[in-house]
Design a protein around this motif. Structure first.
Motif, short mmCIF file in Angstrom:
data_model
loop_
_atom_site.label_atom_id
_atom_site.label_comp_id
_atom_site.label_asym_id
_atom_site.label_seq_id
_atom_site.Cartn_x
_atom_site.Cartn_y
_atom_site.Cartn_z
N THR A 75 -9.23 -12.72 12.70
CA THR A 75 -8.51 -12.50 11.45
C THR A 75 -7.43 -11.45 11.68
OG1 THR A 75 -10.52 -12.97 10.20
CG2 THR A 75 -8.79 -11.78 9.04
N PRO A 76 -6.20 -11.69 11.24
CA PRO A 76 -5.13 -10.70 11.44
C PRO A 76 -5.42 -9.39 10.71
CG PRO A 76 -4.24 -12.77 10.54
CD PRO A 76 -5.72 -12.89 10.56
N LEU A 77 -5.07 -8.29 11.35
CA LEU A 77 -5.25 -6.95 10.79
C LEU A 77 -3.91 -6.23 10.83
CD1 LEU A 77 -7.01 -4.48 9.88
CD2 LEU A 77 -7.29 -3.98 12.30
N CYS A 78 -3.49 -5.70 9.69
CA CYS A 78 -2.27 -4.89 9.61
C CYS A 78 -2.66 -3.47 9.25
CB CYS A 78 -1.32 -5.42 8.53
SG CYS A 78 -0.62 -7.02 8.89
N VAL A 79 -2.21 -2.52 10.05
CA VAL A 79 -2.43 -1.11 9.74
C VAL A 79 -1.14 -0.61 9.10
CG1 VAL A 79 -2.94 1.17 10.67
CG2 VAL A 79 -4.03 -0.85 11.66
N LEU A 80 -1.26 -0.13 7.87
CA LEU A 80 -0.10 0.26 7.08
C LEU A 80 0.02 1.77 6.98
CD1 LEU A 80 -0.66 -2.17 4.08
CD2 LEU A 80 0.84 -2.52 6.03
N GLU A 81 1.23 2.28 7.02
CA GLU A 81 1.49 3.70 6.83
C GLU A 81 1.56 3.98 5.33
OE1 GLU A 81 1.68 6.02 9.19
OE2 GLU A 81 1.33 4.55 10.77
N VAL A 82 0.46 3.73 4.65
CA VAL A 82 0.37 3.90 3.21
C VAL A 82 -0.83 4.81 2.93
CG1 VAL A 82 -0.06 2.70 1.03
CG2 VAL A 82 1.35 1.63 2.76
N PRO A 83 -0.68 5.81 2.06
CA PRO A 83 -1.81 6.69 1.75
C PRO A 83 -2.98 5.92 1.12
CG PRO A 83 0.26 7.62 0.95
CD PRO A 83 0.55 6.23 1.41
N LEU A 84 -4.19 6.42 1.34
CA LEU A 84 -5.40 5.80 0.80
C LEU A 84 -5.33 5.66 -0.72
CD1 LEU A 84 -7.99 7.84 2.90
CD2 LEU A 84 -7.33 5.48 3.28
N SER A 85 -4.81 6.68 -1.39
CA SER A 85 -4.75 6.67 -2.85
C SER A 85 -3.78 5.62 -3.38
CB SER A 85 -4.37 8.05 -3.38
OG SER A 85 -3.12 8.44 -2.86
N ARG A 86 -2.67 5.40 -2.68
CA ARG A 86 -1.70 4.38 -3.12
C ARG A 86 -2.24 2.98 -2.91
NH1 ARG A 86 3.55 6.64 -0.74
NH2 ARG A 86 3.98 8.34 -2.15
N LEU A 87 -2.98 2.79 -1.81
CA LEU A 87 -3.60 1.49 -1.56
C LEU A 87 -4.61 1.17 -2.66
CD1 LEU A 87 -3.63 -0.88 0.43
CD2 LEU A 87 -5.44 0.30 1.69
N ALA A 88 -5.38 2.18 -3.06
CA ALA A 88 -6.35 1.99 -4.14
C ALA A 88 -5.65 1.70 -5.47
CB ALA A 88 -7.23 3.24 -4.27
N ALA A 89 -4.62 2.45 -5.77
CA ALA A 89 -3.89 2.26 -7.03
C ALA A 89 -3.26 0.87 -7.11
CB ALA A 89 -2.82 3.34 -7.18
N ALA A 90 -2.82 0.34 -5.98
CA ALA A 90 -2.18 -0.97 -5.96
C ALA A 90 -3.12 -2.08 -6.41
CB ALA A 90 -1.65 -1.28 -4.57
N VAL A 91 -4.41 -1.91 -6.16
CA VAL A 91 -5.38 -2.93 -6.55
C VAL A 91 -6.21 -2.50 -7.76
CG1 VAL A 91 -5.50 -4.06 -4.31
CG2 VAL A 91 -7.04 -2.17 -4.80
N LYS A 93 -7.82 0.43 -8.41
CA LYS A 93 -9.00 1.28 -8.18
C LYS A 93 -8.58 2.74 -8.28
CE LYS A 93 -11.57 -2.24 -6.90
NZ LYS A 93 -12.66 -2.72 -7.70
N THR A 94 -9.55 3.58 -8.59
CA THR A 94 -9.29 5.02 -8.61
C THR A 94 -9.81 5.62 -7.30
OG1 THR A 94 -11.39 5.42 -9.72
CG2 THR A 94 -9.44 5.18 -11.11
N GLY A 95 -9.33 6.79 -6.98
CA GLY A 95 -9.77 7.44 -5.75
C GLY A 95 -9.01 6.92 -4.55
N SER A 96 -9.75 6.69 -3.47
CA SER A 96 -9.10 6.22 -2.24
C SER A 96 -9.76 4.93 -1.77
CB SER A 96 -9.17 7.29 -1.16
OG SER A 96 -10.52 7.56 -0.84
N LEU A 97 -8.99 4.16 -1.02
CA LEU A 97 -9.46 2.88 -0.52
C LEU A 97 -8.87 2.70 0.88
CD1 LEU A 97 -10.99 0.25 -1.32
CD2 LEU A 97 -8.82 -0.63 -2.13
N ALA A 98 -9.73 2.51 1.87
CA ALA A 98 -9.27 2.43 3.26
C ALA A 98 -8.72 1.05 3.62
CB ALA A 98 -10.40 2.79 4.21
N ALA A 99 -9.29 0.00 3.01
CA ALA A 99 -8.89 -1.34 3.42
C ALA A 99 -9.04 -2.35 2.29
CB ALA A 99 -9.70 -1.79 4.63
N VAL A 100 -8.21 -3.37 2.34
CA VAL A 100 -8.31 -4.52 1.44
C VAL A 100 -8.10 -5.78 2.28
CG1 VAL A 100 -7.53 -3.31 -0.63
CG2 VAL A 100 -5.88 -4.49 0.77
#
Length: 124
Positions: A75-91, A93-100
């Motif tokens: 499965t392809p994996l992309c590592v993004l230079e995006v803060p944990l909190s912004r990744l969580a907010a995008a989906v 969620k509150t707090g932090s999220l390491a992966a989607v």
């Protein structure tokens, strides 16, 4: 002509906003799995996410776990230079999220293109 630092930062900010906004669209379509444990479970259960996105701020253990699982299940994996909190907010969620993970192949292809525009090292 060479871009100034401000123009480069602006382009990066626009690309990041574009990617995160599209990720929110994927979530509203019900095509997102949030969190490392759920992603690993989905990979093992052969639910086959089409793409896994991981924040560069995630812990080394989390990145290693996702890298190993994604390689094993092809499965392809992309590592993004995006803060944990912004990744969580995008989906939504509150707090932090390491992966989607994105389960729809069409959405995954579009996200891969957006990730490549954001960081030249994506997808891996």
């Amino acid at each position: 002509t060479a871009l100034t630092d401000n123009e480069e930062k602006t382009d990066r900010a626009i690309a990041e906003r574009n990617l995160l906004g599209f990720l929110g669209l994927c979530r509203r379509a019900g095509k997102v799995i949030c969190g490392t444990p759920l992603i690993c479970r989905a990979l093992a259960a052969r639910e086959k996410p089409a793409l896994v996105l991981c924040s560069a701020e995630a812990s080394a253990a989390t990145k290693k776990r996702l890298t190993t699982k994604c390689a094993f299940y092809q499965t392809p994996l992309c590592v993004l230079e995006v803060p944990l909190s912004r990744l969580a907010a995008a989906v939504g969620k509150t707090g932090s999220l390491a992966a989607v993970a994105v389960t729809d192949p069409g959405f995954a292809g579009a996200l891969e293109k957006k990730a490549a525009a954001l960081s030249p090292s994506a997808p891996r």
